[in-house]
Write a protein that holds these residues in place. Structure first.
Motif, PDB file in Angstrom:
ATOM      1  N   ALA A  71       0.839  -1.209   0.000  1.00 25.46           N
ATOM      2  CA  ALA A  71       0.000   0.000   0.000  1.00 25.46           C
ATOM      3  C   ALA A  71       0.868   1.251   0.000  1.00 25.46           C
ATOM      4  CB  ALA A  71      -0.936  -0.008   1.200  1.00 25.46           C
ATOM      5  N   ASP A  72       1.958   1.237   0.782  1.00 26.25           N
ATOM      6  CA  ASP A  72       2.850   2.392   0.833  1.00 26.25           C
ATOM      7  C   ASP A  72       3.562   2.585  -0.504  1.00 26.25           C
ATOM      8  OD1 ASP A  72       2.090   2.745   3.431  1.00 26.25           O
ATOM      9  OD2 ASP A  72       3.906   1.883   4.305  1.00 26.25           O
ATOM     10  N   ALA A  73       3.971   1.477  -1.119  1.00 27.27           N
ATOM     11  CA  ALA A  73       4.665   1.575  -2.404  1.00 27.27           C
ATOM     12  C   ALA A  73       3.728   2.091  -3.486  1.00 27.27           C
ATOM     13  CB  ALA A  73       5.230   0.214  -2.788  1.00 27.27           C
ATOM     14  N   ARG A  74       2.503   1.564  -3.505  1.00 24.50           N
ATOM     15  CA  ARG A  74       1.540   1.993  -4.530  1.00 24.50           C
ATOM     16  C   ARG A  74       1.205   3.479  -4.402  1.00 24.50           C
ATOM     17  NH1 ARG A  74      -2.545  -3.161  -3.803  1.00 24.50           N
ATOM     18  NH2 ARG A  74      -1.269  -4.692  -4.954  1.00 24.50           N
ATOM     19  N   ARG A  75       1.341   4.008  -3.211  1.00 20.27           N
ATOM     20  CA  ARG A  75       0.995   5.410  -2.994  1.00 20.27           C
ATOM     21  C   ARG A  75       1.953   6.345  -3.713  1.00 20.27           C
ATOM     22  NH1 ARG A  75       1.158   7.337   3.119  1.00 20.27           N
ATOM     23  NH2 ARG A  75       3.351   6.884   2.695  1.00 20.27           N
ATOM     24  N   VAL A  76       3.205   5.928  -3.880  1.00 19.27           N
ATOM     25  CA  VAL A  76       4.204   6.821  -4.483  1.00 19.27           C
ATOM     26  C   VAL A  76       4.575   6.425  -5.908  1.00 19.27           C
ATOM     27  CG1 VAL A  76       5.189   7.501  -2.274  1.00 19.27           C
ATOM     28  CG2 VAL A  76       6.076   5.471  -3.424  1.00 19.27           C
ATOM     29  N   LEU A  77       4.183   5.239  -6.339  1.00 21.34           N
ATOM     30  CA  LEU A  77       4.548   4.800  -7.685  1.00 21.34           C
ATOM     31  C   LEU A  77       3.977   5.693  -8.795  1.00 21.34           C
ATOM     32  CD1 LEU A  77       4.439   0.902  -7.465  1.00 21.34           C
ATOM     33  CD2 LEU A  77       6.437   2.380  -7.770  1.00 21.34           C
ATOM     34  N   PRO A  78       2.703   6.146  -8.705  1.00 25.07           N
ATOM     35  CA  PRO A  78       2.194   7.019  -9.769  1.00 25.07           C
ATOM     36  C   PRO A  78       3.025   8.275  -9.979  1.00 25.07           C
ATOM     37  CG  PRO A  78       0.385   6.202  -8.431  1.00 25.07           C
ATOM     38  CD  PRO A  78       1.638   5.815  -7.726  1.00 25.07           C
ATOM     39  N   ALA A  79       3.503   8.873  -8.900  1.00 25.35           N
ATOM     40  CA  ALA A  79       4.333  10.074  -9.025  1.00 25.35           C
ATOM     41  C   ALA A  79       5.642   9.745  -9.729  1.00 25.35           C
ATOM     42  CB  ALA A  79       4.600  10.679  -7.651  1.00 25.35           C
ATOM     43  N   ALA A  80       6.219   8.581  -9.414  1.00 25.33           N
ATOM     44  CA  ALA A  80       7.463   8.170 -10.068  1.00 25.33           C
ATOM     45  C   ALA A  80       7.246   7.941 -11.550  1.00 25.33           C
ATOM     46  CB  ALA A  80       8.000   6.897  -9.403  1.00 25.33           C
ATOM     47  N   VAL A  81       6.136   7.279 -11.896  1.00 26.87           N
ATOM     48  CA  VAL A  81       5.829   7.025 -13.305  1.00 26.87           C
ATOM     49  C   VAL A  81       5.617   8.338 -14.054  1.00 26.87           C
ATOM     50  CG1 VAL A  81       4.133   6.036 -14.887  1.00 26.87           C
ATOM     51  CG2 VAL A  81       4.879   4.737 -12.872  1.00 26.87           C
ATOM     52  N   LEU A  82       4.842   9.246 -13.457  1.00 28.34           N
ATOM     53  CA  LEU A  82       4.570  10.536 -14.093  1.00 28.34           C
ATOM     54  C   LEU A  82       5.866  11.311 -14.333  1.00 28.34           C
ATOM     55  CD1 LEU A  82       2.477  12.610 -15.055  1.00 28.34           C
ATOM     56  CD2 LEU A  82       2.380  13.478 -12.713  1.00 28.34           C
ATOM     57  N   GLY A  83       6.711  11.366 -13.311  1.00 29.55           N
ATOM     58  CA  GLY A  83       7.974  12.074 -13.464  1.00 29.55           C
ATOM     59  C   GLY A  83       8.881  11.410 -14.482  1.00 29.55           C
ATOM     60  N   GLY A  84       8.931  10.069 -14.463  1.00 23.52           N
ATOM     61  CA  GLY A  84       9.756   9.358 -15.434  1.00 23.52           C
ATOM     62  C   GLY A  84       9.313   9.597 -16.853  1.00 23.52           C
ATOM     63  N   VAL A  85       7.998   9.596 -17.076  1.00 25.10           N
ATOM     64  CA  VAL A  85       7.465   9.879 -18.415  1.00 25.10           C
ATOM     65  C   VAL A  85       7.829  11.297 -18.850  1.00 25.10           C
ATOM     66  CG1 VAL A  85       5.351  10.236 -19.743  1.00 25.10           C
ATOM     67  CG2 VAL A  85       5.579   8.219 -18.286  1.00 25.10           C
ATOM     68  N   VAL A 148      11.571  13.085 -13.098  1.00 23.85           N
ATOM     69  CA  VAL A 148      11.956  13.932 -14.238  1.00 23.85           C
ATOM     70  C   VAL A 148      13.479  13.925 -14.390  1.00 23.85           C
ATOM     71  CG1 VAL A 148      11.997  16.286 -15.143  1.00 23.85           C
ATOM     72  CG2 VAL A 148       9.926  15.410 -14.053  1.00 23.85           C
ATOM     73  N   TYR A 149      14.172  14.097 -13.273  1.00 27.41           N
ATOM     74  CA  TYR A 149      15.644  14.081 -13.291  1.00 27.41           C
ATOM     75  C   TYR A 149      16.142  12.717 -13.759  1.00 27.41           C
ATOM     76  CZ  TYR A 149      20.469  14.264 -11.620  1.00 27.41           C
ATOM     77  OH  TYR A 149      21.839  14.210 -11.549  1.00 27.41           O
ATOM     78  N   GLY A 150      15.524  11.643 -13.239  1.00 24.41           N
ATOM     79  CA  GLY A 150      15.958  10.305 -13.616  1.00 24.41           C
ATOM     80  C   GLY A 150      15.722  10.008 -15.084  1.00 24.41           C
ATOM     81  N   GLY A 151      14.570  10.424 -15.621  1.00 26.21           N
ATOM     82  CA  GLY A 151      14.283  10.183 -17.022  1.00 26.21           C
ATOM     83  C   GLY A 151      15.155  11.009 -17.943  1.00 26.21           C
ATOM     84  N   TYR A 152      15.523  12.211 -17.513  1.00 28.96           N
ATOM     85  CA  TYR A 152      16.293  13.105 -18.382  1.00 28.96           C
ATOM     86  C   TYR A 152      17.801  12.926 -18.205  1.00 28.96           C
ATOM     87  CZ  TYR A 152      17.433  17.227 -21.131  1.00 28.96           C
ATOM     88  OH  TYR A 152      17.919  18.062 -22.106  1.00 28.96           O
ATOM     89  N   VAL A 153      18.261  12.913 -16.949  1.00 26.85           N
ATOM     90  CA  VAL A 153      19.701  12.833 -16.680  1.00 26.85           C
ATOM     91  C   VAL A 153      20.105  11.406 -16.319  1.00 26.85           C
ATOM     92  CG1 VAL A 153      21.616  13.745 -15.324  1.00 26.85           C
ATOM     93  CG2 VAL A 153      19.670  15.219 -15.881  1.00 26.85           C
ATOM     94  N   GLY A 154      19.494  10.872 -15.262  1.00 26.67           N
ATOM     95  CA  GLY A 154      19.765   9.501 -14.848  1.00 26.67           C
ATOM     96  C   GLY A 154      20.891   9.376 -13.841  1.00 26.67           C
TER      97      GLY A 154
END
Length: 253
Positions: A71-85, A148-154
């Motif tokens: 439940a805790d992981a699912r709470r933050v995964l959407p933000a990670a996906v959005l930023g990565g995209v 965003v940083y991870g998707g762009y710079v890494g």
């Protein structure tokens, strides 16, 4: 690709996996090696992201026992996906010439983040020992920006991510590192999918780098922890700064 270039990528892949296992920030090595064998900067960034992804998955598997509840992981995964995209799309739509100008500053910035890892680690540990309230809105926003940083710079974004998690939620350090690995893998997966379908990836280089990073990660976890982490980090930071300055002189000045 000749035998010398292939050997360079093989060594760089092993070093990337080993350094990620010991100190983090190893993707800077793979990225630099790709450019060193003549791969254009943007293609090198996309290729290094695809090549390092198996190691990210291995980190999640290795630390699965320390992962927070689903439940805790699912709470933050959407933000990670959005930023990565967002970060990955931004990279894909950036004109090649613009990226050529930006990349020296990205390399130097990633080197600086890696050089500050000791201070960030201290911040993480102090925060991990502090009990306080969670900051859900700030956490979501920070993870999205990290994506965003991870998707762009890494390079180096795992270090920034674990420090952010420590600052914004009171969890044990081992759990935060495991969650960081999960988020890193998710962000990398999003980037890999977009890069494979919409970008240019040097698959010959991936075929050399990807298995080498797995071997290096295994060897690094078993052997390189005997070496001073500070020394290893100093070598890569120095290399990154010098490489960034060379690129700056070639592409910008």
């Amino acid at each position: 690709m000749d035998s010398i270039q292939a050997t360079l990528l093989l060594v760089a892949g092993v070093a990337t996996g080993a350094f990620n296992a010991v100190a983090g920030g190893g993707s800077l090595i793979a990225f630099s090696a790709l450019m060193g064998v003549g791969v254009p900067p943007l293609t090198a960034k996309l290729t290094s992201t695809v090549s390092v992804f198996p190691g990210n998955v291995a980190s999640v598997v290795g630390g699965r026992r320390d992962l927070p509840p689903r439940a805790d992981a699912r709470r933050v995964l959407p933000a990670a996906v959005l930023g990565g995209v967002a970060g990955s799309v931004l990279l894909l739509v950036t004109p090649t010439r613009v990226f050529d100008v930006i990349v020296p500053f990205l390399v130097i910035a990633a080197s600086a983040v890696l050089g500050l890892q000791d201070r960030l680690d201290g911040l993480v540990r102090r925060s991990a020992l502090r009990h306080g309230r969670e900051h859900p809105a700030a956490l979501q926003a920070s993870i999205a920006l990290g994506g965003v940083y991870g998707g762009y710079v890494g390079a180096g974004f795992g270090i920034v991510l674990v420090a952010t998690l420590a600052l914004l939620q009171p969890e044990p350090l081992t759990r935060m590192v495991a969650l960081k690995n999960l988020l890193s893998a998710v962000i990398s997966f999003v980037a890999v999918v977009l890069f494979v379908f919409f970008g240019t990836v040097n698959w010959a280089a991936v075929g050399i780098l990807a298995p080498a990073t797995v071997v290096g990660g295994y060897a690094g976890a078993r052997l390189l922890r005997r070496l001073p982490g500070g020394l290893l980090r100093a070598v890569v930071v120095t290399f990154g700064v010098l490489f960034g300055l060379v690129l700056l002189g070639r592409n910008v000045l």
